[in-house]
Design a protein around this motif. Structure first.
Motif, mmCIF file in Angstrom:
data_model
loop_
_atom_site.group_PDB
_atom_site.id
_atom_site.type_symbol
_atom_site.label_atom_id
_atom_site.label_comp_id
_atom_site.label_asym_id
_atom_site.label_seq_id
_atom_site.Cartn_x
_atom_site.Cartn_y
_atom_site.Cartn_z
ATOM 1 N N UNK A 168 10.039 4.145 7.293
ATOM 2 C CA UNK A 168 9.043 3.077 7.265
ATOM 3 C C UNK A 168 8.487 2.940 5.845
ATOM 4 N N UNK A 169 8.418 1.707 5.373
ATOM 5 C CA UNK A 169 7.944 1.437 4.021
ATOM 6 C C UNK A 169 6.881 0.322 4.049
ATOM 7 N N UNK A 170 5.957 0.391 3.128
ATOM 8 C CA UNK A 170 4.979 -0.682 2.941
ATOM 9 C C UNK A 170 5.669 -1.843 2.235
ATOM 10 N N UNK A 171 5.547 -3.028 2.800
ATOM 11 C CA UNK A 171 6.223 -4.185 2.221
ATOM 12 C C UNK A 171 5.275 -5.220 1.618
ATOM 13 N N UNK A 172 4.022 -5.261 2.090
ATOM 14 C CA UNK A 172 3.126 -6.313 1.613
ATOM 15 C C UNK A 172 1.676 -5.907 1.823
ATOM 16 N N UNK A 173 0.826 -6.276 0.859
ATOM 17 C CA UNK A 173 -0.624 -6.123 0.982
ATOM 18 C C UNK A 173 -1.264 -7.488 0.765
ATOM 19 N N UNK A 174 -2.071 -7.926 1.728
ATOM 20 C CA UNK A 174 -2.775 -9.206 1.636
ATOM 21 C C UNK A 174 -4.278 -8.969 1.741
ATOM 22 N N UNK A 175 -5.054 -9.894 1.183
ATOM 23 C CA UNK A 175 -6.513 -9.840 1.303
ATOM 24 C C UNK A 175 -7.045 -11.183 1.782
ATOM 25 N N UNK A 176 -8.194 -11.136 2.472
ATOM 26 C CA UNK A 176 -8.799 -12.331 3.049
ATOM 27 C C UNK A 176 -10.309 -12.261 2.850
ATOM 28 N N UNK A 177 -10.864 -13.229 2.153
ATOM 29 C CA UNK A 177 -12.310 -13.343 1.972
ATOM 30 C C UNK A 177 -12.854 -14.243 3.074
ATOM 31 N N UNK A 178 -13.635 -13.668 3.982
ATOM 32 C CA UNK A 178 -14.071 -14.398 5.167
ATOM 33 C C UNK A 178 -15.594 -14.394 5.271
ATOM 34 N N UNK A 179 -16.150 -15.434 5.928
ATOM 35 C CA UNK A 179 -17.598 -15.457 6.147
ATOM 36 C C UNK A 179 -18.025 -14.287 7.046
ATOM 37 N N UNK A 180 -19.268 -13.795 6.906
ATOM 38 C CA UNK A 180 -20.272 -14.322 5.991
ATOM 39 C C UNK A 180 -20.158 -13.794 4.556
ATOM 40 N N UNK A 181 -19.614 -12.554 4.369
ATOM 41 C CA UNK A 181 -19.539 -11.983 3.011
ATOM 42 C C UNK A 181 -18.563 -10.815 2.958
ATOM 43 N N UNK A 182 -17.502 -10.897 3.754
ATOM 44 C CA UNK A 182 -16.615 -9.762 3.931
ATOM 45 C C UNK A 182 -15.255 -9.996 3.288
ATOM 46 N N UNK A 183 -14.591 -8.916 2.958
ATOM 47 C CA UNK A 183 -13.218 -8.958 2.470
ATOM 48 C C UNK A 183 -12.394 -8.030 3.344
ATOM 49 N N UNK A 184 -11.335 -8.543 3.919
ATOM 50 C CA UNK A 184 -10.428 -7.750 4.744
ATOM 51 C C UNK A 184 -9.095 -7.624 4.035
ATOM 52 N N UNK A 185 -8.403 -6.520 4.261
ATOM 53 C CA UNK A 185 -7.050 -6.376 3.732
ATOM 54 C C UNK A 185 -6.087 -6.048 4.863
ATOM 55 N N UNK A 186 -4.876 -6.501 4.703
ATOM 56 C CA UNK A 186 -3.813 -6.325 5.698
ATOM 57 C C UNK A 186 -2.631 -5.671 5.001
ATOM 58 N N UNK A 187 -2.191 -4.531 5.522
ATOM 59 C CA UNK A 187 -1.050 -3.801 4.967
ATOM 60 C C UNK A 187 0.079 -3.847 5.992
ATOM 61 N N UNK A 188 1.222 -4.385 5.577
ATOM 62 C CA UNK A 188 2.356 -4.606 6.475
ATOM 63 C C UNK A 188 3.491 -3.653 6.128
ATOM 64 N N UNK A 189 4.210 -3.205 7.141
ATOM 65 C CA UNK A 189 5.355 -2.322 6.936
ATOM 66 C C UNK A 189 6.642 -2.997 7.391
ATOM 67 N N UNK A 190 7.765 -2.420 6.977
ATOM 68 C CA UNK A 190 9.052 -3.040 7.290
ATOM 69 C C UNK A 190 9.463 -2.902 8.744
ATOM 70 N N UNK A 191 8.762 -2.064 9.498
ATOM 71 C CA UNK A 191 9.089 -1.988 10.929
ATOM 72 C C UNK A 191 8.071 -2.717 11.794
ATOM 73 N N UNK A 192 7.210 -3.523 11.149
ATOM 74 C CA UNK A 192 6.306 -4.392 11.893
ATOM 75 C C UNK A 192 4.941 -3.827 12.195
ATOM 76 N N UNK A 193 4.679 -2.573 11.832
ATOM 77 C CA UNK A 193 3.348 -2.002 12.045
ATOM 78 C C UNK A 193 2.411 -2.523 10.958
#
Length: 381
Positions: free
Chosen positions: A1-26
């Motif tokens: 299993x490998x990390x394939x992508x890191x994304x970030x999302x700035x959402x209301x009211x004042x938060x930042x979320x990140x999403x880490x995706x792997x090559x097996x879908x986790x």
């Protein structure tokens, strides 16, 4: 299993979320943010992602070491918050891969439910009693409130009297079987804190929070030695090294933030260090759903845990709420002021990804207010 992508999302009211995706879908989720500096942290997350993409996500500790130490310049709120969100996401991936909640990987649960408190403001004294009564009606057994609004460098009689009136209104609404905590928010000078806290002592607050600024931690011992009221601090301390002087100064409650203090990995170590000093853990969390989920995973596995902050209904949450970004909000249902132990794998929540993607960038960057004294000089908010 490998990390394939890191994304970030700035959402209301004042938060930042990140999403880490792997090559097996986790997929793992984290919440890396400094309130008022979300865009800066977002850049830091993507810089750190260069250390993660292509690598095994299950090497959580090795990733933490690289993210915190692979640059000559280390630490600070921006970097440690970026690390925190990515660390949360890696623990989320590991738990989902193994099919267990994170608290199981931390040694297993030491409790079945976690006590939480709710915010009632406190900058203005008029509505404190009604606000506290509403939280009691909602089933909470503890609340937290600000000690004051803008505070003079040396408190006036009126400053102290207003603070005591707020606290007395809270105690009257709570009775003797519930608790309130008072947040000084770094608005008080050391002299003010020493003068003010004895006036609160007869009302028996659960703790007083951040009575001095973090850069004045070397003066914290003067406050703790001047009172029997438990002293709490830590939302602006980001590592074990930052916490050590506060622990040595005699605080009773450590308040690291899971989105600031290096994530699950470092807060777990801070909790263990605090245990050596007979200090309780009360994670700071006026943020969003992933930060709260990560805090709870630590809370369920930490023997010296005291109580959990949470931001559902807090005055900062304008335009969105914690539960809005969850596929199943019931995971954060409060019963008698407690949250039951989550059993789902990873952080124990399912993020509503469609809602997060749709909300990205839909609100301007939040900024804290700028306060000034009557003479026009800067005042601590």
């Amino acid at each position: 299993m490998k990390i394939t992508r890191v994304e970030t999302f700035a959402v209301p009211p004042r938060w930042l979320l990140c999403r880490v995706e792997t090559d097996d879908g986790v997929v793992g989720w984290g919440e890396p943010v400094v309130e008022g500096r979300a865009a800066t942290v977002r850049t830091a997350v993507h810089e750190l992602a260069e250390l993660l993409v292509g690598r095994d996500p299950l090497r959580v500790e090795d990733h933490w070491q690289l993210m915190t130490k692979a640059s000559f310049y280390r630490g600070g709120p921006v970097l440690s918050s970026a690390v925190a969100g990515l660390d949360q996401a890696l623990w989320d991936i590991a738990g989902k891969h193994l099919g267990v909640p994170v608290h199981v990987m931390l040694g297993g649960p030491v409790r079945d439910r976690v006590r939480a408190y709710s915010w009632v403001g406190g900058d203005e004294p008029g509505d404190v009693g009604e606000s506290v009564a509403a939280q009691v009606e909602a089933g909470f057994t503890a609340v937290k409130m600000n000690a004051s609004g803008r505070m003079n460098r040396l408190a006036t009689v009126r400053d102290i009297d207003l603070m005591v009136r707020r606290a007395a209104a809270a105690r009257a609404a709570l009775g003797d079987d519930r608790d309130f905590a008072v947040d000084f928010h770094g608005r008080f000078t050391t002299a003010n804190a020493r003068q003010a806290i004895p006036h609160l002592a007869p009302l028996r607050p659960l703790f007083v929070e951040e009575p001095v600024l973090p850069e004045h931690t070397h003066l914290l011992g003067e406050v703790t030695r001047s009172t029997t009221v438990p002293v709490a601090t830590g939302e602006r301390l980001f590592s074990r090294a930052d916490f050590l002087p506060a622990l040595q100064a005699g605080i009773a409650v450590a308040q690291p933030d899971l989105s600031h203090a290096g994530g699950i990995s470092e807060v777990r170590r801070i909790a263990s260090l605090a245990e050596v000093y007979d200090v309780q853990l009360a994670p700071h969390c006026p943020l969003g759903p992933v930060s709260l989920a990560a805090s709870l995973q630590v809370a369920f596995a930490t023997p010296n845990f005291l109580i959990q902050e949470q931001s559902i209904g807090i005055h900062y949450n304008k335009g969105a709420e914690v539960l809005d970004y969850l596929a199943d909000p019931e995971v954060f249902a409060f019963r008698d002021g407690h949250i039951d132990r989550p059993t789902a794998p990873g952080l124990g929540i399912e993020v509503d990804e469609a809602r997060v993607r749709a909300a990205d960038g839909s609100a301007p960057d939040w900024r804290g207010p700028v306060w000034r004294h009557d003479d026009g000089s800067f005042a601590e908010w």
